[in-house]
Design a protein around this motif. Sequence first.
Motif, PDB file in Angstrom:
ATOM      1  N   ASN A 171      24.239  44.261  37.309  1.00  0.00           N
ATOM      2  CA  ASN A 171      24.302  42.903  36.782  1.00  0.00           C
ATOM      3  C   ASN A 171      25.617  42.236  37.150  1.00  0.00           C
ATOM      4  OD1 ASN A 171      26.216  43.975  35.041  1.00  0.00           O
ATOM      5  ND2 ASN A 171      24.856  44.027  33.269  1.00  0.00           N
ATOM      6  N   SER A 172      25.813  41.014  36.670  1.00  0.00           N
ATOM      7  CA  SER A 172      26.962  40.217  37.110  1.00  0.00           C
ATOM      8  C   SER A 172      28.300  40.833  36.732  1.00  0.00           C
ATOM      9  CB  SER A 172      26.863  38.800  36.541  1.00  0.00           C
ATOM     10  OG  SER A 172      26.998  38.797  35.129  1.00  0.00           O
ATOM     11  N   GLU A 173      28.331  41.675  35.694  1.00  0.00           N
ATOM     12  CA  GLU A 173      29.589  42.331  35.334  1.00  0.00           C
ATOM     13  C   GLU A 173      30.093  43.225  36.452  1.00  0.00           C
ATOM     14  OE1 GLU A 173      29.073  44.459  31.721  1.00  0.00           O
ATOM     15  OE2 GLU A 173      28.360  42.741  30.585  1.00  0.00           O
ATOM     16  N   ASN A 174      29.196  43.651  37.318  1.00  0.00           N
ATOM     17  CA  ASN A 174      29.536  44.601  38.374  1.00  0.00           C
ATOM     18  C   ASN A 174      29.250  44.051  39.768  1.00  0.00           C
ATOM     19  OD1 ASN A 174      30.149  47.002  36.540  1.00  0.00           O
ATOM     20  ND2 ASN A 174      28.097  46.419  35.885  1.00  0.00           N
ATOM     21  N   GLY A 190      33.827  40.559  32.808  1.00  0.00           N
ATOM     22  CA  GLY A 190      33.332  40.646  34.174  1.00  0.00           C
ATOM     23  C   GLY A 190      32.153  39.767  34.503  1.00  0.00           C
ATOM     24  N   ARG A 191      31.636  39.034  33.535  1.00  0.00           N
ATOM     25  CA  ARG A 191      30.444  38.237  33.779  1.00  0.00           C
ATOM     26  C   ARG A 191      30.757  36.971  34.575  1.00  0.00           C
ATOM     27  NH1 ARG A 191      28.573  38.538  27.496  1.00  0.00           N
ATOM     28  NH2 ARG A 191      28.136  40.786  27.421  1.00  0.00           N
ATOM     29  N   VAL A 192      29.697  36.418  35.167  1.00  0.00           N
ATOM     30  CA  VAL A 192      29.793  35.139  35.867  1.00  0.00           C
ATOM     31  C   VAL A 192      28.784  34.198  35.231  1.00  0.00           C
ATOM     32  CG1 VAL A 192      29.500  33.925  38.046  1.00  0.00           C
ATOM     33  CG2 VAL A 192      30.525  36.212  38.014  1.00  0.00           C
ATOM     34  N   TYR A 193      29.262  33.063  34.776  1.00  0.00           N
ATOM     35  CA  TYR A 193      28.403  32.059  34.161  1.00  0.00           C
ATOM     36  C   TYR A 193      28.182  30.949  35.186  1.00  0.00           C
ATOM     37  CZ  TYR A 193      29.865  34.636  30.027  1.00  0.00           C
ATOM     38  OH  TYR A 193      30.119  35.636  29.119  1.00  0.00           O
ATOM     39  N   TRP A 194      26.981  30.939  35.783  1.00  0.00           N
ATOM     40  CA  TRP A 194      26.734  30.051  36.909  1.00  0.00           C
ATOM     41  C   TRP A 194      26.718  28.591  36.503  1.00  0.00           C
ATOM     42  CZ3 TRP A 194      27.545  31.545  41.609  1.00  0.00           C
ATOM     43  CH2 TRP A 194      27.429  32.901  41.917  1.00  0.00           C
ATOM     44  N   SER A 195      26.523  28.301  35.201  1.00  0.00           N
ATOM     45  CA  SER A 195      26.583  26.902  34.776  1.00  0.00           C
ATOM     46  C   SER A 195      27.970  26.314  35.012  1.00  0.00           C
ATOM     47  CB  SER A 195      26.206  26.777  33.298  1.00  0.00           C
ATOM     48  OG  SER A 195      27.063  27.553  32.479  1.00  0.00           O
ATOM     49  N   ASN A 196      29.001  27.179  35.055  1.00  0.00           N
ATOM     50  CA  ASN A 196      30.356  26.703  35.345  1.00  0.00           C
ATOM     51  C   ASN A 196      30.502  26.229  36.787  1.00  0.00           C
ATOM     52  OD1 ASN A 196      30.917  27.594  32.768  1.00  0.00           O
ATOM     53  ND2 ASN A 196      31.955  29.449  33.431  1.00  0.00           N
ATOM     54  N   TRP A 197      29.595  26.683  37.644  1.00  0.00           N
ATOM     55  CA  TRP A 197      29.718  26.398  39.077  1.00  0.00           C
ATOM     56  C   TRP A 197      28.488  25.675  39.595  1.00  0.00           C
ATOM     57  CZ3 TRP A 197      34.557  27.522  39.645  1.00  0.00           C
ATOM     58  CH2 TRP A 197      35.110  28.584  38.922  1.00  0.00           C
ATOM     59  N   ALA A 198      27.858  24.854  38.736  1.00  0.00           N
ATOM     60  CA  ALA A 198      26.591  24.211  39.089  1.00  0.00           C
ATOM     61  C   ALA A 198      26.715  23.299  40.297  1.00  0.00           C
ATOM     62  CB  ALA A 198      26.058  23.436  37.884  1.00  0.00           C
ATOM     63  N   GLY A 199      27.894  22.815  40.614  1.00  0.00           N
ATOM     64  CA  GLY A 199      28.047  21.903  41.742  1.00  0.00           C
ATOM     65  C   GLY A 199      28.390  22.568  43.053  1.00  0.00           C
ATOM     66  N   VAL A 209      26.781  37.330  51.151  1.00  0.00           N
ATOM     67  CA  VAL A 209      26.570  38.442  50.230  1.00  0.00           C
ATOM     68  C   VAL A 209      26.921  39.726  50.952  1.00  0.00           C
ATOM     69  CG1 VAL A 209      24.910  39.698  48.815  1.00  0.00           C
ATOM     70  CG2 VAL A 209      24.755  37.224  49.003  1.00  0.00           C
ATOM     71  N   GLN A 210      27.926  40.413  50.462  1.00  0.00           N
ATOM     72  CA  GLN A 210      28.306  41.714  50.995  1.00  0.00           C
ATOM     73  C   GLN A 210      27.821  42.765  50.006  1.00  0.00           C
ATOM     74  OE1 GLN A 210      32.558  41.555  51.546  1.00  0.00           O
ATOM     75  NE2 GLN A 210      32.443  39.871  52.997  1.00  0.00           N
ATOM     76  N   ARG A 211      26.809  43.520  50.396  1.00  0.00           N
ATOM     77  CA  ARG A 211      26.234  44.502  49.497  1.00  0.00           C
ATOM     78  C   ARG A 211      27.070  45.773  49.501  1.00  0.00           C
ATOM     79  NH1 ARG A 211      22.364  42.104  52.456  1.00  0.00           N
ATOM     80  NH2 ARG A 211      21.969  43.876  53.835  1.00  0.00           N
ATOM     81  N   GLY A 212      27.091  46.456  48.366  1.00  0.00           N
ATOM     82  CA  GLY A 212      27.905  47.658  48.255  1.00  0.00           C
ATOM     83  C   GLY A 212      29.360  47.319  47.989  1.00  0.00           C
ATOM     84  N   LEU A 213      30.266  48.151  48.494  1.00  0.00           N
ATOM     85  CA  LEU A 213      31.686  47.980  48.213  1.00  0.00           C
ATOM     86  C   LEU A 213      32.260  46.739  48.879  1.00  0.00           C
ATOM     87  CD1 LEU A 213      32.965  51.666  48.452  1.00  0.00           C
ATOM     88  CD2 LEU A 213      32.338  50.355  46.430  1.00  0.00           C
ATOM     89  N   GLY A 214      31.637  46.269  49.960  1.00  0.00           N
ATOM     90  CA  GLY A 214      32.061  45.024  50.574  1.00  0.00           C
ATOM     91  C   GLY A 214      33.369  45.145  51.332  1.00  0.00           C
ATOM     92  N   ALA A 215      33.806  43.983  51.875  1.00  0.00           N
ATOM     93  CA  ALA A 215      35.005  43.947  52.712  1.00  0.00           C
ATOM     94  C   ALA A 215      36.218  43.412  51.981  1.00  0.00           C
ATOM     95  CB  ALA A 215      34.741  43.083  53.953  1.00  0.00           C
ATOM     96  N   SER A 216      36.077  43.018  50.711  1.00  0.00           N
ATOM     97  CA  SER A 216      37.201  42.421  49.983  1.00  0.00           C
ATOM     98  C   SER A 216      38.343  43.418  49.844  1.00  0.00           C
ATOM     99  CB  SER A 216      36.746  41.967  48.590  1.00  0.00           C
ATOM    100  OG  SER A 216      37.837  41.481  47.846  1.00  0.00           O
ATOM    101  N   LYS A 217      39.546  42.908  50.075  1.00  0.00           N
ATOM    102  CA  LYS A 217      40.732  43.770  49.988  1.00  0.00           C
ATOM    103  C   LYS A 217      41.242  43.880  48.556  1.00  0.00           C
ATOM    104  CE  LYS A 217      42.448  41.017  53.115  1.00  0.00           C
ATOM    105  NZ  LYS A 217      41.215  40.430  53.650  1.00  0.00           N
ATOM    106  N   VAL A 218      41.039  42.846  47.753  1.00  0.00           N
ATOM    107  CA  VAL A 218      41.521  42.892  46.373  1.00  0.00           C
ATOM    108  C   VAL A 218      40.590  43.770  45.548  1.00  0.00           C
ATOM    109  CG1 VAL A 218      42.576  40.626  46.530  1.00  0.00           C
ATOM    110  CG2 VAL A 218      40.228  40.822  45.719  1.00  0.00           C
ATOM    111  N   ALA A 219      41.135  44.311  44.450  1.00  0.00           N
ATOM    112  CA  ALA A 219      40.349  45.176  43.576  1.00  0.00           C
ATOM    113  C   ALA A 219      39.480  44.301  42.675  1.00  0.00           C
ATOM    114  CB  ALA A 219      41.269  46.057  42.740  1.00  0.00           C
ATOM    115  N   VAL A 220      38.183  44.233  42.986  1.00  0.00           N
ATOM    116  CA  VAL A 220      37.239  43.429  42.225  1.00  0.00           C
ATOM    117  C   VAL A 220      36.053  44.322  41.854  1.00  0.00           C
ATOM    118  CG1 VAL A 220      37.881  41.180  43.156  1.00  0.00           C
ATOM    119  CG2 VAL A 220      36.274  42.617  44.428  1.00  0.00           C
ATOM    120  N   PRO A 221      35.252  43.927  40.845  1.00  0.00           N
ATOM    121  CA  PRO A 221      34.181  44.805  40.357  1.00  0.00           C
ATOM    122  C   PRO A 221      32.952  44.816  41.251  1.00  0.00           C
ATOM    123  CG  PRO A 221      34.173  42.758  39.131  1.00  0.00           C
ATOM    124  CD  PRO A 221      35.369  42.701  40.043  1.00  0.00           C
ATOM    125  N   SER A 222      33.132  45.178  42.521  1.00  0.00           N
ATOM    126  CA  SER A 222      32.044  45.081  43.492  1.00  0.00           C
ATOM    127  C   SER A 222      31.265  46.389  43.580  1.00  0.00           C
ATOM    128  CB  SER A 222      32.595  44.697  44.863  1.00  0.00           C
ATOM    129  OG  SER A 222      33.599  45.603  45.275  1.00  0.00           O
TER     130      SER A 222
END
Length: 845
Positions: A171-174, A190-199, A209-222
């Motif tokens: 889910n969005s927490e992860n 860790g949640r994402v509220y999409w109503s905040n980003w409706a625009g 969309v990077q599935r799995g651990l992804g390419a992000s260098k920062v420590a994020v809940p991916s």
Amino acid sequence: MMKQVLVLLTVLFSATFSYAQSGSVKGRLIDGENGEGVFGASVLVVGTTKGAISDFDGNFKVDGLSGDVTIRITYLGYATIEIERNVTGEVDLGELTLEPTSIGLDQIEVVASVAVDRKTPVASSSIKALEIAERASNQEFPELLKSTPGVYATKAGGGFGDAQTRIRGFNSENVAVLINGVPVNDMENGRVYWSNWAGLTDVTSQMQVQRGLGASKVAVPSIGGTINVLTKTTDTEKGGNIAYSFGNNGYQKTSFALSTGLSETGWAVSLSGAKTSGDGYVDGTWFEGYNYFFNVTKQINDSHILSLTGFGAPQKHGQRQNRTTIENWQNAPNPLTFNYDYGIYQGEIKSVEDNFYHKPQFSLNHYWTINERSELSTVAYASIGTGGGGGNLGFNNFNAPRIAGQYSPIDFDALVAMNEENVDGSASVALRASRNDHKWYGVLSTYSNELNDNLTLLVGADLRWYKGIHFQEITDLLGAEYYIDNSDVNNPNNAVRTGDKYGYYNDGVVNWTGAFGQLEYSKDDLSLFFSGAVSNTGYKRIDYFTYTPDQQESETLNFIGFQTKGGANYNLDARQNIFANIGYFEKAPIFDNAFVNFSNDVNEDAVNEKIFSVELGYGYRTTNFNVNVNLYRTQWIDRAFLRSLQGSNGEDFTANLTGVNAIHQGAEVEFSYKPSGALLFKGMISMGDWQWENDLENVQVFDQDQNLIEEFDLKIAGLKVGDAAQTTAALTGEYRLLPEFKISVDFNYYANLYASFDPLSRRGDVGSAAAPQAWKVPEWTTFDLRLKYDFKIGDFDASLFGNVNNVFDTEYIADANDGANHDAATAVVWYAQGRTWTGGIRLNF
């Protein structure tokens, strides 16, 4: 249904036409940023209906030409090219380079860790601005990803901005969400509220969309993946657009965009805004939303660019929060639109459950080209959010008085009459809001150095400070003068009035300090990377109602997290590549698991959650056919569960469970096939096997005096993880009847969706038999239809567009919670929306 499908496909793919073959023009379009072929660019012969669309490698060919012609090549986000030629036979224009018109876009892509095809060894899928504009209609932002492997997106209760996204069963927490490289997952849960980003649909230049651990260098809940959103930056070309669309249930949207272009002094400004409103498909889910975006860029010199960006989407909307049984929905006059959570007050619609929020984000980016081999990109950002969600006080939505029976709206006039019976003016019933205001400041800086022709070093810092401000407030006393509240120990028997706090009032403070580094090696056909990140998450809780002033602030609880991952991509030849990646990271438990039972008491047993993931991939490319195949396995270790239990004497206790593990594994196939210049197929198949890995035996619950209260086994081994379809498939067909007219059909299939359940619901007596599997929702399919026609209004380019989602009005269940008997009769569900539609016009100038 099969007849309807056949008719629709016949209309889509049977129309053909040909041109006289007197001459032709061909060429290949190259992306000026990465040297790759540009797929999907429009090639039009000015003053005619003749044209083509570039293929996967950027090749195009327009037949049936003769004499003097002007070729216009356009692609959203890139500068337009016009070429004049005299055609007497076959004219080859060779390679033509399309240059991005956005300032600083390549620097943002580095900060945001955008994956590069046939180089970055991660599974990824991208949607460009043009496709977003065509697909958006009245869909929520996450729904644009529904045909992506491993992604399951739903409208949840159906309210504006209430959509939910899961990737590979998480889910969005992860699932990490980054906007221009800046993390936006809630710092506490860790949640994402999409109503905040409706625009975001109006200002996104690319979503990856990077599935799995992804390419992000920062420590994020991916754990499941990363949704990487890149907004538009300032355009070097002067221009803009205006658009208007309308749709079912009073849907209306008006938008504009304007760019000044880059001035001779190095300044450029871009602005956009929109208003969206409607009654909502579900009863009582009215909405009104705005969004705005601005970017001011100063190109100081060849070495320095300074860019200020701001965007936000203030909105308010009615919600449907309560699920119910299938029988209850089917007994309603319209099962797909009925809503328990709204009513009528003095002849007007009034929501019990609603949402209102505004979360603007502002960022100041500095890009410094130090020399030919090194760059420094730094962004300082701030976000101040305010708003919350409504609810009831003193009454239950299911049992509230209704205007005309069980399936009619709540009678608010009757609730007001209940309060009027209190001679002292106090409220027995009222409306309230749970507020979640916050302040968030951060700095993200990345230094890149090409150590030699093959080796690049990236290092950086990720600093964040967050304060969440949580309280309940009275929003409507329903005719009463005040409400008596005893939740504040410092102010007992408080007479609370509209706008006053009651119930709870506390702050959550999160300090985040992180550092990251990455080495990238690239030579010939081989690309390698290894990255690592470490972070400290500090949690502190301040409670103004439960404690006296001298005890309101908790101690700070720190968790050291880290991640390490690496991967390799090897291009076997010009068509084939293989890749692999592996990673392990530990992340802090969410804020609520760090403190016991919503108090300042520290959870001494809280530990980091651990994730281990491995993935293999293969890609194959030809001029007209692409395919990617991925195999993955993710192990989630020590998933935290902190739950309140009730003992046999009715006293509440807290169970802190550790050692709960889950396995998410599966295979994904994504492909594209372009048999001709006018016809394109895209599709995917995703097959997951997501289940809880182990039982917990002899779980013991103690009270504060360490007396044993309860002992049980947790029987979850082999149970399927719920809340997301484990098998999905999609097929899209796009056909250009004319260069200006395109028709598209999307087919989506979902299966193996198990009802969501709390693992603690599977606890039983010590030595008891295995727990039953959750109810499996019936499989379903949907079809969506899109039409787009491009034309000219004077010298301006214009487009007419239309979208029909769920064309055949399929009735299906998209979300379910497991019931007492683990079957259809006891599950509580939400039905998805039926047929919806939008149409509109866009004018570019």
